[in-house]
Write an enzyme that holds these catalytic residues in place. Structure first.
Site, mmCIF file in Angstrom:
data_model
loop_
_atom_site.group_PDB
_atom_site.id
_atom_site.type_symbol
_atom_site.label_atom_id
_atom_site.label_comp_id
_atom_site.label_asym_id
_atom_site.label_seq_id
_atom_site.Cartn_x
_atom_site.Cartn_y
_atom_site.Cartn_z
ATOM 1 N N TRP A 79 26.768 -26.323 47.761
ATOM 2 C CA TRP A 79 25.360 -26.210 48.130
ATOM 3 C C TRP A 79 25.337 -25.049 49.116
ATOM 4 O O TRP A 79 25.840 -25.147 50.235
ATOM 5 C CB TRP A 79 24.879 -27.497 48.800
ATOM 6 C CG TRP A 79 23.416 -27.491 49.115
ATOM 7 C CD1 TRP A 79 22.387 -27.814 48.274
ATOM 8 C CD2 TRP A 79 22.810 -27.138 50.368
ATOM 9 N NE1 TRP A 79 21.179 -27.684 48.919
ATOM 10 C CE2 TRP A 79 21.406 -27.267 50.205
ATOM 11 C CE3 TRP A 79 23.296 -26.708 51.600
ATOM 12 C CZ2 TRP A 79 20.502 -26.992 51.229
ATOM 13 C CZ3 TRP A 79 22.396 -26.442 52.622
ATOM 14 C CH2 TRP A 79 21.013 -26.593 52.425
ATOM 15 N N ASN A 105 33.857 -27.719 53.273
ATOM 16 C CA ASN A 105 32.501 -28.215 53.537
ATOM 17 C C ASN A 105 32.235 -28.014 55.013
ATOM 18 O O ASN A 105 33.144 -28.202 55.833
ATOM 19 C CB ASN A 105 32.388 -29.715 53.249
ATOM 20 C CG ASN A 105 32.388 -30.017 51.770
ATOM 21 O OD1 ASN A 105 32.374 -29.108 50.933
ATOM 22 N ND2 ASN A 105 32.405 -31.298 51.444
ATOM 23 N N LYS A 490 8.948 -38.580 47.712
ATOM 24 C CA LYS A 490 9.615 -38.825 46.413
ATOM 25 C C LYS A 490 9.018 -37.921 45.350
ATOM 26 O O LYS A 490 9.743 -37.299 44.580
ATOM 27 C CB LYS A 490 9.466 -40.289 45.948
ATOM 28 C CG LYS A 490 10.309 -41.318 46.635
ATOM 29 C CD LYS A 490 11.779 -41.233 46.362
ATOM 30 C CE LYS A 490 12.493 -40.328 47.306
ATOM 31 N NZ LYS A 490 12.934 -40.814 48.584
#
Ligand code: F6R
Length: 613
Positions: A79, A105, A490
């Site tokens: 990411w 990471n 959402k």
């Protein structure tokens, strides 16, 4: 946020790495790569995009026998933080010699000055990443001992890391370390797996070791040696994972999100089981580590969290004030340590986090600890950093949440907070009978949720009518106000429809200017105190041409008449109603996103578990 897998053992490393990356893909899916050891050198394959692109590329570029022979390697799904998601920026990154490969990471905060120093020494960099600098630094320190070189390099690094490193000169080992970014080591029979989370390990073994901050480990196929950065051995216990491989698979559902929505009756049962005491009309939350007398000393409850967990905290705030007559508030974890919060020893700070790894929430925990507050965690992932650093708290027992959009964690968080409200309320305000009544209301939650899930098809039919809109407003009052925020979150994160949640009364203080003929307003008008006022707000929206989708209590004809479409929710306690209501909104968001053909489990620009500030 980004996923790491490392493998050393008897199986095909590339195959294990690819299947591990697939299980971690929810943590980042911009680009992926792997490096394996082969005949004294390191071979790398990388690709922008998903893990499937890496799999295709490796199979196209690499000879088939490489998949059979190679038994050591490291891999990463990214990411992007530093530099766009290109092949060049994908991990693993190599040092100057090309003999050392690293996956990482986290963020190396002083990478610019380190890079300038390395460049002055003649190092060449090909990527824009902070990670490549760490690979070069390790290579620069290497004098025949990879472990020593990694220790030396890490002592110069500011920031956070979870890393796995291999060297062509030292086959048969992986070095792994952590500071602020999780690393779990799976201890199998004749094989060891290093990963940033346990879902990449579960197919191989349930025996795991969680590294602590500043631990650095030498991992071989049959041994794990853990030390601190000064090379002093440290003991870390082997624990057993509390879930099996099936829990981390889709199990016949089209998406993890849909599976996790459907799992909620069970996950809620697990969150509630054994925690309601009908004799005393209270709850048993032993993880809070407090006596009823300690609880009586508490003068304020402060919830901290981010995103969906923050919304759960907002429900908790209502619940604690309503049930326990205790001042409660929610603070954004990202702001907590920067605003000098007024916190003391009689404040209970509750850190809410599904992953238990969110950087801002963790920072808030540390700040609250500094200020001497009574801190507890409300986490889903067992053994996560927040769970460990708070030292006390209540696990959600929701099972692994793989979908980037959080669903079952939210409902379990709310259920646990209702049980906290019951416990605190019982000590301050409730009679035994009142406590028992509320305990019964909490006990009914899984069944209420099951009833909403059974309406999934009719919710899908309603969703089809709203799937082509580009804006939507969610409104609610009281404990349903945070549910409106969560419903909007959402919808926006998985369907890319611009959605905003507002307190129903707040709309007319500005946002109502955006309503036009046909603008969807999702009104949470359940039959709880304040419903009539919400229905008044619905009328204000209708008068401006809005189309209203109402969430109403079963059989409430008055409310139904005010709506263009309705989703009915079983009648229940106002605080409890937050849970079935949010489940309806999860299904609505899911079906709208599905109708729009969105990548529901891997929404654009997102990743699970945000471990950067
Ligand atoms: C939204 C979502 C995020 C998380 C947030 C906090 O669906 O999942 O908003 O809720 O990143 O994550 P945790 O709860 O892991 O701290």
């Amino acid at each position: 946020m980004c996923g790491i897998v490392g493998y050393i053992g008897k199986a095909s490393a590339p195959s294990v790495l690819i299947s591990g990356l697939r299980r971690l893909e929810y943590r980042g899916y911009d680009s992926a790569g792997m490096a394996i050891l082969e005949d004294g050198s390191i071979v790398v394959s990388k690709a922008p995009g998903k893990v499937s692109a890496l799999n295709d590329k490796a199979h196209a570029d690499w000879p088939a026998e490489r998949f059979v022979k190679s038994s050591t390697g490291i891999a990463h799904t990214r990411w992007a933080t530093h530099g766009p998601p290109t092949e060049v920026n994908a991990h693993p990154h190599l040092d100057e010699s090309g003999d050392i490969a690293l996956v990482h990471n986290g963020i190396i905060e002083n990478y610019r000055s380190l890079r300038t120093r390395m460049e002055a020494k003649g190092h060449h960099f090909y990527s824009e990443t902070d990670t490549e600098v760490l690979a070069h630094l390790i290579g620069d320190r290497y004098q025949g001992d990879l472990f020593q070189a990694v220790c030396d390099a890490l002592s110069q690094v500011e920031g956070t890391f979870g890393i796995a490193v291999i060297s062509a000169k030292e086959p048969g080992k992986i070095i792994t370390a952590r500071r602020g970014s999780p690393i779990v080591i799976g201890v199998g029979e004749g094989e060891t797996i290093v990963a940033s989370d346990a879902s990449a390990i579960i197919a191989h073994t349930r025996q795991v070791i969680y590294l602590e901050d500043n631990d650095i480990a030498v991992v071989t196929a049959d041994h794990v040696d853990i030390r601190d950065l000064h090379q002093i051995p440290v003991a870390r216990e082997v624990s057993e994972l509390g879930f099996d491989a099936a829990a981390a698979e889709k199990g016949g559902f089209a998406h993890f999100m849909l599976k996790e929505i459907h799992e909620q009756p069970d996950s809620l049962r697990n969150a509630i089981r054994g925690r309601l005491d009908f004799n005393l009309g209270s709850s048993v939350l032993s993880g809070m580590g407090t006596s009823q007398r300690d609880l009586a000393e508490i003068q304020r409850v402060v919830f901290v969290g981010c995103g969906t967990s923050l919304h759960a905290g907002l429900v908790g705030e209502y619940a604690i004030e309503d049930m326990a007559d205790l001042h409660a508030e929610v603070q954004q974890a990202a702001e907590f340590r920067y605003r000098n919060p007024i916190i003391g020893s009689r404040d209970l700070v509750v850190a809410i986090s599904q992953s238990g790894e969110t950087a801002d929430t963790l920072a808030a925990v540390r700040e609250a600890n500094q200020k001497g507050a009574f801190v507890m965690g409300l986490c889903n992932v067992v053994g996560s950093t927040i769970a460990r650093e708070t030292g006390r708290g209540v696990y959600l027992h929701a099972g692994p949440e793989i979908s980037v959009a959080s669903t079952k964690a939210f409902t379990c968080q709310v259920a646990v907070m209702l049980m906290m409200a019951l416990k605190l309320g019982r000590g301050r305000r409730f009679s035994r009978d009142e406590g028992m009544k509320f305990a019964r209301a909490i006990e009914s939650i899984p069944e209420l949720v099951q009833k909403v899930i059974e309406r999934s098809d009719s919710i899908a039919a309603i969703a089809a009518k709203y799937a082509n809109d580009e804006h939507a407003f969610f409104i609610g009052r009281g404990p349903l106000y945070p549910v409106a925020l969560e419903g909007a979150l959402k919808l926006k994160e998985i369907s890319y429809i611009h959605a905003e949640g507002y307190h129903a009364a707040e709309l007319k203080h500005g946002p109502i200017a955006l309503l036009q003929e046909g603008t969807p307003v999702i009104a949470l008008a359940n039959d709880i105190p304040g419903k009539d006022k919400t229905l008044g707000n619905v009328e204000e929206c209708r008068a401006r041409g809005a189309r209203i989708l109402g969430i109403v209590t079963e059989g409430d004809h008055e409310a139904m008449e005010a709506m263009d479409d309705v989703i009915e929710i079983p009648a229940c306690h106002p605080l409890v109603s937050t849970i079935p209501t949010v489940v309806a909104l999860q299904l609505l968001a899911y079906h709208i996103a599905n109708a729009r053909g969105c990548e529901i489990d891997q929404p654009r620009n997102l990743a699970k578990s945000v471990t950067v500030e």
